[in-house]
Write a protein that holds these residues in place. Structure first.
Motif, PDB file in Angstrom:
ATOM      1  N   MET A 159     -52.166  48.482  19.529  1.00  0.00           N
ATOM      2  CA  MET A 159     -53.369  48.422  18.702  1.00  0.00           C
ATOM      3  C   MET A 159     -52.975  48.409  17.225  1.00  0.00           C
ATOM      4  O   MET A 159     -52.146  49.183  16.784  1.00  0.00           O
ATOM      5  N   ALA A 160     -53.578  47.482  16.472  1.00  0.00           N
ATOM      6  CA  ALA A 160     -53.251  47.353  15.062  1.00  0.00           C
ATOM      7  C   ALA A 160     -53.795  48.528  14.266  1.00  0.00           C
ATOM      8  O   ALA A 160     -54.874  49.035  14.536  1.00  0.00           O
ATOM      9  N   VAL A 161     -53.028  48.958  13.292  1.00  0.00           N
ATOM     10  CA  VAL A 161     -53.472  50.035  12.423  1.00  0.00           C
ATOM     11  C   VAL A 161     -54.515  49.513  11.439  1.00  0.00           C
ATOM     12  O   VAL A 161     -55.483  50.185  11.109  1.00  0.00           O
ATOM     13  N   VAL A 162     -54.313  48.282  10.969  1.00  0.00           N
ATOM     14  CA  VAL A 162     -55.248  47.666  10.034  1.00  0.00           C
ATOM     15  C   VAL A 162     -55.122  46.151  10.164  1.00  0.00           C
ATOM     16  O   VAL A 162     -54.082  45.646  10.603  1.00  0.00           O
ATOM     17  N   THR A 163     -56.159  45.435   9.821  1.00  0.00           N
ATOM     18  CA  THR A 163     -56.126  43.977   9.924  1.00  0.00           C
ATOM     19  C   THR A 163     -55.922  43.339   8.561  1.00  0.00           C
ATOM     20  O   THR A 163     -56.201  43.951   7.524  1.00  0.00           O
ATOM     21  N   MET A 164     -55.448  42.102   8.563  1.00  0.00           N
ATOM     22  CA  MET A 164     -55.262  41.366   7.324  1.00  0.00           C
ATOM     23  C   MET A 164     -56.595  41.185   6.601  1.00  0.00           C
ATOM     24  O   MET A 164     -56.674  41.258   5.368  1.00  0.00           O
ATOM     25  N   LYS A 165     -57.656  40.988   7.369  1.00  0.00           N
ATOM     26  CA  LYS A 165     -58.977  40.797   6.769  1.00  0.00           C
ATOM     27  C   LYS A 165     -59.384  42.013   5.944  1.00  0.00           C
ATOM     28  O   LYS A 165     -59.895  41.882   4.827  1.00  0.00           O
ATOM     29  N   SER A 166     -59.143  43.214   6.477  1.00  0.00           N
ATOM     30  CA  SER A 166     -59.497  44.442   5.758  1.00  0.00           C
ATOM     31  C   SER A 166     -58.718  44.554   4.452  1.00  0.00           C
ATOM     32  O   SER A 166     -59.274  44.940   3.419  1.00  0.00           O
ATOM     33  N   LEU A 167     -57.432  44.209   4.498  1.00  0.00           N
ATOM     34  CA  LEU A 167     -56.607  44.299   3.298  1.00  0.00           C
ATOM     35  C   LEU A 167     -57.062  43.310   2.232  1.00  0.00           C
ATOM     36  O   LEU A 167     -57.136  43.645   1.049  1.00  0.00           O
ATOM     37  N   LEU A 168     -57.390  42.100   2.651  1.00  0.00           N
ATOM     38  CA  LEU A 168     -57.841  41.086   1.700  1.00  0.00           C
ATOM     39  C   LEU A 168     -59.188  41.461   1.088  1.00  0.00           C
ATOM     40  O   LEU A 168     -59.397  41.329  -0.116  1.00  0.00           O
ATOM     41  N   GLU A 169     -60.108  41.933   1.924  1.00  0.00           N
ATOM     42  CA  GLU A 169     -61.430  42.299   1.429  1.00  0.00           C
ATOM     43  C   GLU A 169     -61.363  43.458   0.442  1.00  0.00           C
ATOM     44  O   GLU A 169     -62.174  43.554  -0.478  1.00  0.00           O
ATOM     45  N   ALA A 170     -60.395  44.343   0.634  1.00  0.00           N
ATOM     46  CA  ALA A 170     -60.255  45.505  -0.245  1.00  0.00           C
ATOM     47  C   ALA A 170     -59.458  45.179  -1.508  1.00  0.00           C
ATOM     48  O   ALA A 170     -59.328  46.020  -2.386  1.00  0.00           O
ATOM     49  N   GLY A 171     -58.939  43.969  -1.600  1.00  0.00           N
ATOM     50  CA  GLY A 171     -58.184  43.582  -2.790  1.00  0.00           C
ATOM     51  C   GLY A 171     -56.825  44.243  -2.886  1.00  0.00           C
ATOM     52  O   GLY A 171     -56.282  44.412  -3.986  1.00  0.00           O
ATOM     53  N   VAL A 172     -56.249  44.601  -1.742  1.00  0.00           N
ATOM     54  CA  VAL A 172     -54.961  45.296  -1.716  1.00  0.00           C
ATOM     55  C   VAL A 172     -53.851  44.431  -2.313  1.00  0.00           C
ATOM     56  O   VAL A 172     -52.891  44.952  -2.893  1.00  0.00           O
ATOM     57  N   HIS A 173     -53.986  43.111  -2.218  1.00  0.00           N
ATOM     58  CA  HIS A 173     -52.917  42.213  -2.640  1.00  0.00           C
ATOM     59  C   HIS A 173     -52.833  41.997  -4.147  1.00  0.00           C
ATOM     60  O   HIS A 173     -51.869  41.424  -4.639  1.00  0.00           O
ATOM     61  N   PHE A 174     -53.813  42.457  -4.909  1.00  0.00           N
ATOM     62  CA  PHE A 174     -53.787  42.265  -6.354  1.00  0.00           C
ATOM     63  C   PHE A 174     -52.911  43.308  -7.048  1.00  0.00           C
ATOM     64  O   PHE A 174     -53.186  44.507  -6.960  1.00  0.00           O
ATOM     65  N   GLY A 175     -51.884  42.836  -7.733  1.00  0.00           N
ATOM     66  CA  GLY A 175     -51.040  43.739  -8.505  1.00  0.00           C
ATOM     67  C   GLY A 175     -51.495  43.770  -9.954  1.00  0.00           C
ATOM     68  O   GLY A 175     -52.612  43.375 -10.280  1.00  0.00           O
ATOM     69  N   HIS A 176     -50.620  44.239 -10.828  1.00  0.00           N
ATOM     70  CA  HIS A 176     -50.924  44.297 -12.259  1.00  0.00           C
ATOM     71  C   HIS A 176     -50.527  42.985 -12.932  1.00  0.00           C
ATOM     72  O   HIS A 176     -49.969  42.086 -12.307  1.00  0.00           O
ATOM     73  N   GLN A 177     -50.794  42.892 -14.216  1.00  0.00           N
ATOM     74  CA  GLN A 177     -50.346  41.742 -14.979  1.00  0.00           C
ATOM     75  C   GLN A 177     -48.825  41.688 -14.938  1.00  0.00           C
ATOM     76  O   GLN A 177     -48.150  42.720 -14.873  1.00  0.00           O
ATOM     77  N   VAL A 178     -48.301  40.476 -14.969  1.00  0.00           N
ATOM     78  CA  VAL A 178     -46.860  40.267 -14.860  1.00  0.00           C
ATOM     79  C   VAL A 178     -46.090  41.086 -15.896  1.00  0.00           C
ATOM     80  O   VAL A 178     -45.039  41.671 -15.600  1.00  0.00           O
ATOM     81  N   LYS A 179     -46.625  41.169 -17.108  1.00  0.00           N
ATOM     82  CA  LYS A 179     -45.915  41.872 -18.182  1.00  0.00           C
ATOM     83  C   LYS A 179     -45.836  43.383 -17.934  1.00  0.00           C
ATOM     84  O   LYS A 179     -45.051  44.078 -18.587  1.00  0.00           O
TER      85      LYS A 179
END
Length: 288
Positions: free
Chosen positions: A1-21
């Motif tokens: 059983m998956a702990v979390v799905t890719m859809k949940s991570l994307l919807e929560a904005g988990v993939h957004f980091g800070h500005q490159v600088k």
């Protein structure tokens, strides 16, 4: 059983980091790409890290030790308290007092003082005091409750820490490292993952992202005490509104197999980011 799905991570904005600088070069291995001046976190590695942290928390709880949730930034306070209380663990969500771990014996004295004042309220002691004395005690109680309420019943050091934003909670991290207490922490692209036992690359500023991670750790605690198992998060339905930096995922997103995922979802999501969405998140969350 998956702990979390890719859809949940994307919807929560988990993939957004800070500005490159603003990045920390030590986070390079967790960064998938750069888009419009913003680093995009590799969610394949995030999923793997979540699974490792989930298993670690389960083992600690199963061994009879406690989990301490730490998150004092405004975006994390509500989620930290809510999820820690749900899984009946301890939390610090207002201010980390220096020595909470390394000088725990002194902190326990403050906790005992808080409990003493609470007893005075119900055993009739207040009736023999003046209004000024009562007001002073209530003020002292409120201050102690604010800082120590989440660890009031913690009689020994925790078995593991869950930390939101290792930069802001640097003192908590340093104390845990000194005592050899394992640390599970969300590490954004401006953080240093070195020295963190179980670093989870992800957005540590967006409310929904923090809520999702905190809920996952709380679920690990709950499942550790529930042999029949617990259905883990498949979609995040929090009362918090999504912040501007989060982007909506494809409605048809399906659960991703870590073994076969190659990062295409992150790539497609990154290409859809509009300049208007890519705001200076540091400026927003640093405002008082």
């Amino acid at each position: 059983m998956a702990v979390v799905t890719m859809k949940s991570l994307l919807e929560a904005g988990v993939h957004f980091g800070h500005q490159v600088k603003r990045w920390d070069p030590r986070m390079k291995k967790y960064i998938f790409a750069e888009r419009n001046g913003i680093h995009i976190i590799d969610l394949q590695k995030t999923i793997q890290a979540i699974k490792e942290a989930y298993d670690a928390v389960q083992k600690v709880v199963a061994s009879g030790k406690s989990v301490l949730f730490v998150g004092t930034k405004k975006q994390a306070q509500a989620a930290i308290q809510k999820e820690a209380e749900r899984c009946e663990q301890f939390y610090v969500n207002n201010r980390w007092l220096g020595g909470m771990l390394t000088n725990f014996s002194t902190i326990k004295k403050s906790i005992q003082r808080l409990k003493k004042i609470e007893r005075m309220e119900v055993d009739g002691t207040f009736s023999s005091l003046t209004k000024k004395e009562i007001a002073s005690l209530l003020k002292e109680k409120a201050k102690l409750e604010k800082n120590l309420g989440g660890i009031k019943e913690m009689n020994s050091l925790p078995g593991i820490l869950f930390v939101v934003d290792t930069r802001k909670e640097a003192i908590a991290v340093a104390e845990a490292q000194r005592l050899g207490i394992p640390i599970v922490a969300i590490v954004d692209t401006n953080c240093n993952p070195e020295g963190i036992t179980y670093p989870i690359p992800g957005n540590d500023d967006a409310i929904r992202s923090i809520s999702l991670f905190t809920q996952i750790i709380a679920n690990a605690v709950v499942e550790a005490g529930a042999p029949e198992g617990l259905k883990i998060v498949e979609s995040q339905e929090e009362e918090f509104e999504m912040t501007e930096m989060t982007s909506r995922a494809d409605e048809d997103a399906v659960e991703i197999d870590v073994a076969t995922y190659k990062g295409d979802d992150v790539r497609e999501e990154a290409e859809d980011i509009e300049d208007s969405v890519l705001i200076d998140e540091d400026r927003i969350y640093d405002e008082k």
